[in-house]
Design a protein around this motif. Structure first.
Motif, PDB file in Angstrom:
ATOM      1  N   ALA A 169       0.832  -1.209   0.000  1.00  0.00           N
ATOM      2  CA  ALA A 169       0.000   0.000   0.000  1.00  0.00           C
ATOM      3  C   ALA A 169       0.864   1.257   0.000  1.00  0.00           C
ATOM      4  CB  ALA A 169      -0.941   0.004   1.200  1.00  0.00           C
ATOM      5  N   THR A 170       1.960   1.227   0.726  1.00  0.00           N
ATOM      6  CA  THR A 170       2.886   2.364   0.741  1.00  0.00           C
ATOM      7  C   THR A 170       3.477   2.579  -0.645  1.00  0.00           C
ATOM      8  OG1 THR A 170       3.421   2.001   3.070  1.00  0.00           O
ATOM      9  CG2 THR A 170       5.006   3.283   1.777  1.00  0.00           C
ATOM     10  N   LEU A 171       3.852   1.491  -1.298  1.00  0.00           N
ATOM     11  CA  LEU A 171       4.399   1.607  -2.653  1.00  0.00           C
ATOM     12  C   LEU A 171       3.355   2.148  -3.626  1.00  0.00           C
ATOM     13  CD1 LEU A 171       6.418  -1.720  -2.691  1.00  0.00           C
ATOM     14  CD2 LEU A 171       7.393   0.586  -2.732  1.00  0.00           C
ATOM     15  N   PHE A 172       2.125   1.686  -3.515  1.00  0.00           N
ATOM     16  CA  PHE A 172       1.061   2.184  -4.389  1.00  0.00           C
ATOM     17  C   PHE A 172       0.787   3.663  -4.127  1.00  0.00           C
ATOM     18  CE2 PHE A 172      -0.807  -2.342  -4.594  1.00  0.00           C
ATOM     19  CZ  PHE A 172      -0.105  -2.624  -5.755  1.00  0.00           C
ATOM     20  N   ALA A 173       0.848   4.065  -2.868  1.00  0.00           N
ATOM     21  CA  ALA A 173       0.619   5.477  -2.532  1.00  0.00           C
ATOM     22  C   ALA A 173       1.732   6.361  -3.089  1.00  0.00           C
ATOM     23  CB  ALA A 173       0.493   5.644  -1.021  1.00  0.00           C
ATOM     24  N   THR A 174       2.975   5.886  -3.022  1.00  0.00           N
ATOM     25  CA  THR A 174       4.071   6.682  -3.575  1.00  0.00           C
ATOM     26  C   THR A 174       3.967   6.775  -5.101  1.00  0.00           C
ATOM     27  OG1 THR A 174       5.586   4.796  -3.726  1.00  0.00           O
ATOM     28  CG2 THR A 174       5.666   6.111  -1.694  1.00  0.00           C
ATOM     29  N   ALA A 175       3.241   5.825  -5.704  1.00  0.00           N
ATOM     30  CA  ALA A 175       3.045   5.842  -7.162  1.00  0.00           C
ATOM     31  C   ALA A 175       1.913   6.769  -7.567  1.00  0.00           C
ATOM     32  CB  ALA A 175       2.761   4.428  -7.660  1.00  0.00           C
ATOM     33  N   GLY A 176       1.151   7.257  -6.586  1.00  0.00           N
ATOM     34  CA  GLY A 176       0.115   8.224  -6.913  1.00  0.00           C
ATOM     35  C   GLY A 176      -1.305   7.830  -6.575  1.00  0.00           C
TER      36      GLY A 176
END
Length: 187
Positions: free
Chosen positions: A112-119
């Motif tokens: 989820a953190t990675l997806f959030a950093t992707a936008g």
């Protein structure tokens, strides 16, 4: 050996690997540790907590790769799959512990953190991570069921290759959807 929560969980994990969820009981764990079953309840109050603790122990083995969001998430799914496949009935165990809300491990945090950093907005990032986790758990549960079947029947050598190919495709399709949503939200 001192009896503590970790020794109890480790003994339960060994039994899980050897005999699956069917063979895992408080009595078997106590026997493996050469203690009375009542001694375990000082460290785990019931079997559900024991199972959740083992699930958390397994999930703690999953690496959390860093890097560009897509590659890191893809690597995370493969690591999660590898860890689950290394432990008998673990997909069912993790799904049950999560379903009963007994798991202390936040399995969704890293993707989820990675997806959030992707936008993706945080709620959508967590939803995408959840969908990906459900895919991995379902895929591994099917692979593990097939392995159980093959213990008593002839194994098909193409099965492992097919499972790997369908896993890779499924992850890519889900990440394509995340990428499309991410680009649609971009200003």
């Amino acid at each position: 050996m001192a009896l503590n929560r970790r020794t109890v969980l480790d003994a339960a994990r060994v039994i899980l690997d050897a005999d699956g969820l069917e063979g895992l009981s408080m009595r078997r764990v106590a026997a493996a540790l050469d203690v009375q079953p009542g001694a375990l309840y000082h460290h785990v109050p019931d079997k559900q907590t024991l199972l959740a603790g083992v699930a958390d122990l397994l999930l703690g083995e999953v690496e959390e790769p860093l890097g560009l969001w897509r590659g890191a998430v893809e690597e995370w799914t493969h690591c999660l799959r590898d860890v689950l496949l290394a432990h008998r009935d673990s997909a069912e165990l993790v799904a049950t512990a999560r379903g009963f809300r007994l798991s202390q491990h936040d399995t969704l945090r890293h993707p989820a953190t990675l997806f959030a950093t992707a936008g993706l907005p945080p709620v959508e990032a967590r939803g995408a991570a959840s969908a990906l986790l459900y895919f991995v758990l379902g895929h591994v549960a099917e692979e593990q069921a097939r392995r159980d079947w093959e213990r008593f029947h002839a194994a098909d050598p193409e099965t492992a290759a097919d499972a790997e190919a369908s896993f890779v495709l499924g992850v890519r399709l889900l990440l394509d959807g995340v990428d499309a949503r991410r680009l649609a939200l971009a200003p």
